[in-house]
Design a protein around this motif. Structure first.
Motif, PDB file in Angstrom:
ATOM      1  N   TYR A  90       0.832  -1.214   0.000  1.00 39.13           N
ATOM      2  CA  TYR A  90       0.000   0.000   0.000  1.00 39.13           C
ATOM      3  C   TYR A  90       0.861   1.256   0.000  1.00 39.13           C
ATOM      4  O   TYR A  90       0.544   2.249  -0.669  1.00 39.13           O
ATOM      5  CB  TYR A  90      -0.913   0.016   1.229  1.00 39.13           C
ATOM      6  N   ALA A  91       1.946   1.224   0.755  1.00 39.15           N
ATOM      7  CA  ALA A  91       2.831   2.395   0.792  1.00 39.15           C
ATOM      8  C   ALA A  91       3.447   2.651  -0.577  1.00 39.15           C
ATOM      9  O   ALA A  91       3.523   3.795  -1.036  1.00 39.15           O
ATOM     10  CB  ALA A  91       3.927   2.179   1.843  1.00 39.15           C
ATOM     11  N   VAL A  92       3.868   1.578  -1.240  1.00 39.30           N
ATOM     12  CA  VAL A  92       4.437   1.720  -2.589  1.00 39.30           C
ATOM     13  C   VAL A  92       3.384   2.261  -3.551  1.00 39.30           C
ATOM     14  O   VAL A  92       3.649   3.173  -4.351  1.00 39.30           O
ATOM     15  CB  VAL A  92       4.983   0.368  -3.089  1.00 39.30           C
ATOM     16  N   ALA A  93       2.172   1.690  -3.472  1.00 38.11           N
ATOM     17  CA  ALA A  93       1.098   2.127  -4.368  1.00 38.11           C
ATOM     18  C   ALA A  93       0.815   3.615  -4.198  1.00 38.11           C
ATOM     19  O   ALA A  93       0.549   4.327  -5.175  1.00 38.11           O
ATOM     20  CB  ALA A  93      -0.168   1.316  -4.090  1.00 38.11           C
ATOM     21  N   ALA A 139       7.208  15.036   1.782  1.00 30.80           N
ATOM     22  CA  ALA A 139       5.786  15.288   2.030  1.00 30.80           C
ATOM     23  C   ALA A 139       4.965  14.024   1.755  1.00 30.80           C
ATOM     24  O   ALA A 139       4.030  13.702   2.501  1.00 30.80           O
ATOM     25  CB  ALA A 139       5.310  16.439   1.146  1.00 30.80           C
ATOM     26  N   GLY A 140       5.322  13.292   0.688  1.00 30.65           N
ATOM     27  CA  GLY A 140       4.632  12.036   0.406  1.00 30.65           C
ATOM     28  C   GLY A 140       4.881  10.997   1.476  1.00 30.65           C
ATOM     29  O   GLY A 140       3.988  10.213   1.826  1.00 30.65           O
ATOM     30  N   THR A 141       6.097  10.982   2.018  1.00 28.91           N
ATOM     31  CA  THR A 141       6.413  10.033   3.089  1.00 28.91           C
ATOM     32  C   THR A 141       5.579  10.317   4.325  1.00 28.91           C
ATOM     33  O   THR A 141       5.148   9.388   5.024  1.00 28.91           O
ATOM     34  CB  THR A 141       7.914  10.131   3.437  1.00 28.91           C
ATOM     35  N   SER A 145       3.141   7.654   6.017  1.00 28.35           N
ATOM     36  CA  SER A 145       3.379   7.363   7.423  1.00 28.35           C
ATOM     37  C   SER A 145       2.061   7.354   8.195  1.00 28.35           C
ATOM     38  O   SER A 145       1.756   6.399   8.927  1.00 28.35           O
ATOM     39  CB  SER A 145       4.336   8.407   8.020  1.00 28.35           C
ATOM     40  N   SER A 146       1.274   8.394   8.020  1.00 25.94           N
ATOM     41  CA  SER A 146      -0.021   8.468   8.712  1.00 25.94           C
ATOM     42  C   SER A 146      -0.937   7.335   8.262  1.00 25.94           C
ATOM     43  O   SER A 146      -1.630   6.713   9.081  1.00 25.94           O
ATOM     44  CB  SER A 146      -0.683   9.820   8.431  1.00 25.94           C
ATOM     45  N   SER A 147      -0.942   7.049   6.952  1.00 27.44           N
ATOM     46  CA  SER A 147      -1.790   5.989   6.422  1.00 27.44           C
ATOM     47  C   SER A 147      -1.393   4.624   6.988  1.00 27.44           C
ATOM     48  O   SER A 147      -2.251   3.828   7.393  1.00 27.44           O
ATOM     49  CB  SER A 147      -1.684   5.977   4.890  1.00 27.44           C
ATOM     50  N   THR A 148      -0.079   4.359   7.045  1.00 28.69           N
ATOM     51  CA  THR A 148       0.395   3.068   7.531  1.00 28.69           C
ATOM     52  C   THR A 148       0.090   2.881   9.012  1.00 28.69           C
ATOM     53  O   THR A 148      -0.367   1.804   9.434  1.00 28.69           O
ATOM     54  CB  THR A 148       1.912   2.942   7.301  1.00 28.69           C
ATOM     55  N   VAL A 149       0.311   3.921   9.812  1.00 28.71           N
ATOM     56  CA  VAL A 149       0.022   3.821  11.251  1.00 28.71           C
ATOM     57  C   VAL A 149      -1.456   3.508  11.471  1.00 28.71           C
ATOM     58  O   VAL A 149      -1.813   2.710  12.347  1.00 28.71           O
ATOM     59  CB  VAL A 149       0.400   5.140  11.958  1.00 28.71           C
ATOM     60  N   SER A 150      -2.310   4.096  10.657  1.00 31.39           N
ATOM     61  CA  SER A 150      -3.743   3.825  10.778  1.00 31.39           C
ATOM     62  C   SER A 150      -4.083   2.396  10.357  1.00 31.39           C
ATOM     63  O   SER A 150      -4.846   1.694  11.034  1.00 31.39           O
ATOM     64  CB  SER A 150      -4.519   4.821   9.909  1.00 31.39           C
TER      65      SER A 150
END
Length: 225
Positions: A90-93, A139-141, A145-150
């Motif tokens: 998901y992070a790569v996508a 900025a993308g990271t 980061s927020s998306s992955t933690v969630s």
């Protein structure tokens, strides 16, 4: 509040576990997505293929992907590797398009100047192109980061540890305070990671501190995310 005092050890343990599960997908996502983003920027065919695949990948339901991981990787259902690999995808996508746009926004005349000064492709990439693309990549990271933690909280639905445990356990016990602790803990982890990234950016990318430029970079990311 008594419950919080009696379970501080468990809260701290799950907080650290949540951080440990969140960090690898963020790092791996950036390490994999930035080269792919450069390919998408450099080659027309690569842009269509890579952005198309990343867009399709992001449409896969996250819980279904996590549940499918043991069959794909040949691991046990509770192996943390399942969650890490799924969230890395998901992070790569999410990051490939941002990385491609980061390289797109580098002024071509700057690259031409580097060539005129004798920079070869390798030195030009590391010394000019990547540093100038760095603020948008950072900025993308912060977004991934927020998306992955969630998304790490979803691991609790298949029995993995992390702050998502408080959601499932609190729901089963009809205990809102436990759910609230899980929510606040997840937000706290996201804030800690974001502050760490901001600090890292200030250390590595001092030229991105201008407020107007920072607002422009965040706008680019919000449009492309």
């Amino acid at each position: 509040m008594t419950w919080i005092g009696e379970n501080l050890d468990q809260i701290g343990e799950l907080l650290l576990t949540h951080m440990a599960l969140s960090l690898p997908p963020i790092l791996l996502g950036v390490l994999i997505a930035v080269p792919l983003g450069w390919v998408a920027h450099r080659y027309r065919w690569g842009r269509g293929v890579l952005l198309g695949i990343s867009g399709l990948l992001y449409t896969i339901p996250s819980l279904a992907l996590i549940v499918a991981m043991p069959s794909i990787l040949g691991t046990q259902i509770l192996n943390p590797l399942n969650l890490i690999v799924a969230l890395t995808l998901y992070a790569v996508a999410l990051m490939v398009r941002t990385a491609a746009d980061a390289f797109d926004q580098v002024d071509p005349t700057v690259l031409d100047s580097a060539v005129a000064l004798g920079y070869g492709p390798w030195r030009r990439f590391w010394g000019v192109q990547l540093p100038l693309a760095g603020p948008v990549i950072l900025a993308g990271t912060r977004v991934i980061s927020s998306s992955t933690v969630s998304l790490v909280t979803l691991g609790a639905l298949v029995g993995m540890s992390g702050l998502g445990y408080f959601f499932t356990d609190g729901f089963q016990r009809a205990f809102p305070l436990e759910i609230l602790v899980g929510i606040i803990g997840t937000i706290l982890v996201a804030v800690i990671f974001d502050l760490a990234l901001v600090l890292l950016g200030r250390l590595l990318l001092p030229w991105a501190r201008t407020p107007a430029r920072a607002r422009r970079l965040r706008t680019v990311v919000e449009v492309t995310a």
